[in-house]
Design a protein around this motif. Structure first.
Motif, PDB file in Angstrom:
ATOM      1  N   ASP A   5       0.844  -1.188   0.000  1.00  7.32           N
ATOM      2  CA  ASP A   5       0.000   0.000   0.000  1.00  7.32           C
ATOM      3  C   ASP A   5       0.885   1.247   0.000  1.00  7.32           C
ATOM      4  OD1 ASP A   5      -2.859   1.173   0.809  1.00  7.32           O
ATOM      5  OD2 ASP A   5      -1.325   2.168   2.027  1.00  7.32           O
ATOM      6  N   PRO A   6       0.490   2.311  -0.725  1.00  7.77           N
ATOM      7  CA  PRO A   6       1.330   3.517  -0.796  1.00  7.77           C
ATOM      8  C   PRO A   6       1.694   4.091   0.569  1.00  7.77           C
ATOM      9  CG  PRO A   6      -0.389   3.617  -2.457  1.00  7.77           C
ATOM     10  CD  PRO A   6      -0.680   2.401  -1.621  1.00  7.77           C
ATOM     11  N   ALA A  10       5.510   4.375   1.827  1.00  7.30           N
ATOM     12  CA  ALA A  10       6.100   5.675   2.184  1.00  7.30           C
ATOM     13  C   ALA A  10       6.708   5.632   3.581  1.00  7.30           C
ATOM     14  CB  ALA A  10       5.031   6.761   2.104  1.00  7.30           C
ATOM     15  N   GLN A  11       6.059   4.934   4.504  1.00  9.77           N
ATOM     16  CA  GLN A  11       6.578   4.857   5.862  1.00  9.77           C
ATOM     17  C   GLN A  11       7.834   3.993   5.933  1.00  9.77           C
ATOM     18  OE1 GLN A  11       3.037   3.823   8.234  1.00  9.77           O
ATOM     19  NE2 GLN A  11       1.959   5.313   6.953  1.00  9.77           N
ATOM     20  N   ARG A  12       7.864   2.932   5.169  1.00  9.68           N
ATOM     21  CA  ARG A  12       9.086   2.123   5.103  1.00  9.68           C
ATOM     22  C   ARG A  12      10.231   2.933   4.511  1.00  9.68           C
ATOM     23  NH1 ARG A  12       6.444  -3.533   2.719  1.00  9.68           N
ATOM     24  NH2 ARG A  12       5.463  -4.215   4.682  1.00  9.68           N
ATOM     25  N   SER A  13       9.923   3.728   3.510  1.00 12.52           N
ATOM     26  CA  SER A  13      10.952   4.559   2.890  1.00 12.52           C
ATOM     27  C   SER A  13      11.487   5.590   3.882  1.00 12.52           C
ATOM     28  CB  SER A  13      10.380   5.265   1.659  1.00 12.52           C
ATOM     29  OG  SER A  13      11.329   6.113   1.061  1.00 12.52           O
ATOM     30  N   ALA A  14      10.605   6.171   4.689  1.00 14.92           N
ATOM     31  CA  ALA A  14      11.021   7.169   5.679  1.00 14.92           C
ATOM     32  C   ALA A  14      11.947   6.542   6.721  1.00 14.92           C
ATOM     33  CB  ALA A  14       9.803   7.786   6.352  1.00 14.92           C
ATOM     34  N   VAL A  15      11.603   5.341   7.176  1.00 12.44           N
ATOM     35  CA  VAL A  15      12.445   4.661   8.163  1.00 12.44           C
ATOM     36  C   VAL A  15      13.767   4.250   7.539  1.00 12.44           C
ATOM     37  CG1 VAL A  15      12.648   2.596   9.599  1.00 12.44           C
ATOM     38  CG2 VAL A  15      10.496   3.873   9.552  1.00 12.44           C
ATOM     39  N   ARG A  16      13.713   3.751   6.308  1.00 11.33           N
ATOM     40  CA  ARG A  16      14.941   3.337   5.625  1.00 11.33           C
ATOM     41  C   ARG A  16      15.911   4.510   5.510  1.00 11.33           C
ATOM     42  NH1 ARG A  16      12.660   1.778   1.408  1.00 11.33           N
ATOM     43  NH2 ARG A  16      12.296  -0.368   2.099  1.00 11.33           N
ATOM     44  N   VAL A 171       5.287  12.468   7.640  1.00 11.96           N
ATOM     45  CA  VAL A 171       4.174  11.537   7.445  1.00 11.96           C
ATOM     46  C   VAL A 171       2.929  12.074   8.147  1.00 11.96           C
ATOM     47  CG1 VAL A 171       3.329   9.200   7.928  1.00 11.96           C
ATOM     48  CG2 VAL A 171       5.718   9.553   7.249  1.00 11.96           C
ATOM     49  N   ARG A 172       1.795  12.035   7.475  1.00 14.43           N
ATOM     50  CA  ARG A 172       0.542  12.508   8.078  1.00 14.43           C
ATOM     51  C   ARG A 172      -0.058  11.440   8.984  1.00 14.43           C
ATOM     52  NH1 ARG A 172      -1.799  17.184   6.149  1.00 14.43           N
ATOM     53  NH2 ARG A 172      -2.828  16.967   8.172  1.00 14.43           N
ATOM     54  N   ARG A 173      -0.766  11.886  10.001  1.00 14.98           N
ATOM     55  CA  ARG A 173      -1.370  10.973  10.975  1.00 14.98           C
ATOM     56  C   ARG A 173      -2.373  10.032  10.316  1.00 14.98           C
ATOM     57  NH1 ARG A 173      -3.148  14.615  14.659  1.00 14.98           N
ATOM     58  NH2 ARG A 173      -1.172  14.497  15.789  1.00 14.98           N
ATOM     59  N   ARG A 178      -4.061   4.515   8.281  1.00 14.03           N
ATOM     60  CA  ARG A 178      -4.303   3.659   7.111  1.00 14.03           C
ATOM     61  C   ARG A 178      -3.357   2.458   7.120  1.00 14.03           C
ATOM     62  NH1 ARG A 178      -6.366   3.469   1.977  1.00 14.03           N
ATOM     63  NH2 ARG A 178      -5.102   2.296   0.473  1.00 14.03           N
ATOM     64  N   ALA A 179      -2.093   2.683   7.433  1.00 10.76           N
ATOM     65  CA  ALA A 179      -1.122   1.590   7.464  1.00 10.76           C
ATOM     66  C   ALA A 179      -1.543   0.525   8.468  1.00 10.76           C
ATOM     67  CB  ALA A 179       0.261   2.125   7.790  1.00 10.76           C
ATOM     68  N   CYS A 180      -2.038   0.947   9.612  1.00  7.76           N
ATOM     69  CA  CYS A 180      -2.488  -0.026  10.611  1.00  7.76           C
ATOM     70  C   CYS A 180      -3.656  -0.856  10.088  1.00  7.76           C
ATOM     71  CB  CYS A 180      -2.883   0.690  11.909  1.00  7.76           C
ATOM     72  SG  CYS A 180      -1.472   1.314  12.866  1.00  7.76           S
ATOM     73  N   ARG A 181      -4.590  -0.212   9.389  1.00 10.41           N
ATOM     74  CA  ARG A 181      -5.715  -0.958   8.835  1.00 10.41           C
ATOM     75  C   ARG A 181      -5.236  -1.971   7.792  1.00 10.41           C
ATOM     76  NH1 ARG A 181      -8.055   4.256   8.765  1.00 10.41           N
ATOM     77  NH2 ARG A 181      -7.697   4.419   6.513  1.00 10.41           N
ATOM     78  N   VAL A 182      -4.364  -1.526   6.916  1.00  9.66           N
ATOM     79  CA  VAL A 182      -3.870  -2.403   5.850  1.00  9.66           C
ATOM     80  C   VAL A 182      -3.118  -3.594   6.422  1.00  9.66           C
ATOM     81  CG1 VAL A 182      -2.228  -2.518   3.928  1.00  9.66           C
ATOM     82  CG2 VAL A 182      -3.790  -0.581   4.113  1.00  9.66           C
ATOM     83  N   LEU A 183      -2.336  -3.366   7.482  1.00 11.52           N
ATOM     84  CA  LEU A 183      -1.492  -4.408   8.055  1.00 11.52           C
ATOM     85  C   LEU A 183      -2.200  -5.235   9.126  1.00 11.52           C
ATOM     86  CD1 LEU A 183       1.804  -2.316   8.382  1.00 11.52           C
ATOM     87  CD2 LEU A 183       1.264  -4.045   6.643  1.00 11.52           C
ATOM     88  N   GLY A 184      -3.455  -4.916   9.413  1.00 13.85           N
ATOM     89  CA  GLY A 184      -4.207  -5.675  10.394  1.00 13.85           C
ATOM     90  C   GLY A 184      -3.810  -5.400  11.827  1.00 13.85           C
TER      91      GLY A 184
END
Length: 354
Positions: A5-6, A10-16, A171-173, A178-184
């Motif tokens: 998911d975008p 994006a969050q993985r890219s920010a941490v990387r 990163v916006r809140r 959304r990331a939490c929903r996508v990842l369960g």
């Protein structure tokens, strides 16, 4: 096969990007409260660390200030372990009384950061990741503006400070949610963050009342603009701090007549201070007062201006009382700070030390 998911990508890219300077084997700890921001950060960190050869864990701090907080902490730890983070610690802290210049939230923050730093030390000087988002940054800027704070406060939270790093400041809140929903993942929703009236924390009121009004009146993009302002002010502030450090060193080492070789315990040379522009001089005085033990949360502009008057408007006035029981005095062309005990003994203080 489609990619992630975008929001997740994006969050993985920010941490990387935030961890790119770390060699393999370094321990990275996520400070996880169980909320959407820190859970999304935990997920992104687990993914990135496994591929970068880093050892990723988590620290959950239970402040014990709300009913059921222990259960919230356990659930957050379980989800972190489910993401593959190891070690995962739950640390219960005792929040002390609010100190000068800070309320209960500040006391809880102090206890939390102390616990995080101690955990980082236990794990070999680990890097600690915090889940503050762009929205948190925008709220910080607005709060600083409303309080009449200077550029230091308006520059918001630093992306890095010591072991602490904040990968999500762009990163916006809603994207972490959304990331939490996508990842369960099942984030905890802090009830104090949902209170928008005067009974709730001031930051919560800014979140639910002030920012939406600004977005409605000024148009979308207010939060991003505030975050950009913070970054610009931080860059300016870093430069001013560097220049102020040079002035502070010169004021410590200059002798009574401006010559070098003075004992730093003798304070700060007023000739050097008076020659500095006000913006630098104020920063020098603030740094010197903090080095002398004045509590940062209680040190305000009014104190700095009063001490500055000993340099720029000297007419033999008495010393200036500062928070923490100290007093700044001008003697023999130098500023010195003494505390109550030293005043009784008639000895000088340590204004020049740092």
């Amino acid at each position: 096969m489609s990619g992630p998911d975008p929001a997740v990508a994006a969050q993985r890219s920010a941490v990387r990007a935030e961890l790119a300077d770390l060699p393999p084997g370094v321990v990275v700890l996520v400070a996880c409260s169980g909320g959407a921001d820190s859970l999304a950060l935990a997920a992104a960190t687990a993914f990135v660390a496994a591929r970068a050869g880093l050892l990723a864990g988590a620290v959950v701090v239970d402040h014990g200030l709300q009913p059921g907080s222990a259960g919230v902490a356990r659930r957050a730890a379980e989800q972190c372990r489910g993401l593959g983070l190891d070690p995962v610690e739950v640390i219960t802290v005792e929040v002390g009384p609010a100190g000068p210049g800070g309320g209960p939230e500040a006391a809880a923050r102090t206890a939390r950061y102390d616990a995080l730093r101690e955990a980082a030390t236990r794990h070999g000087d680990a890097v600690v990741l915090l889940g503050h988002t762009l929205d948190d940054q925008a709220e910080s800027v607005l709060l600083g503006l409303a309080r009449g704070s200077g550029a230091r406060s308006l520059s918001g939270m630093a992306r890095r400070r010591g072991r602490l790093r904040r990968p999500f400041l762009a990163v916006r809140r809603d994207q972490t949610e959304r990331a939490c929903r996508v990842l369960g993942l099942e984030p905890w929703h802090d009830p104090t963050n949902l209170v928008s009236d005067a009974a709730g924390p001031l930051r919560s009121q800014v979140r639910h009342e002030v920012l939406p009004v600004l977005e409605r009146v000024l148009g979308p993009g207010v939060a991003e603009a505030l975050a950009r302002t913070a970054e610009q002010l931080r860059q300016d502030g870093d430069l001013l701090d560097e220049l102020a450090g040079q002035v502070l060193l010169a004021a410590r080492s200059a002798g009574p007549a401006g010559d070098s070789g003075a004992d730093p315990a003798d304070g700060l040379d007023v000739v050097v201070l008076a020659a500095a522009p006000p913006a630098l001089r104020h920063r020098v005085l603030r740094a010197a007062l903090l080095a002398a033990g004045v509590p940062a949360g209680a040190l305000h502009r009014v104190h700095i201006e009063a001490v500055d008057a000993l340099v720029t408007d000297w007419h033999g006035q008495a010393g200036v009382a500062v928070p923490g029981g100290g007093q700044v005095q001008r003697r023999y062309g130098r500023l010195t700070v003494i505390n109550d005990r030293e005043r009784g003994a008639g000895s000088g203080g340590s204004f020049g030390h740092g």
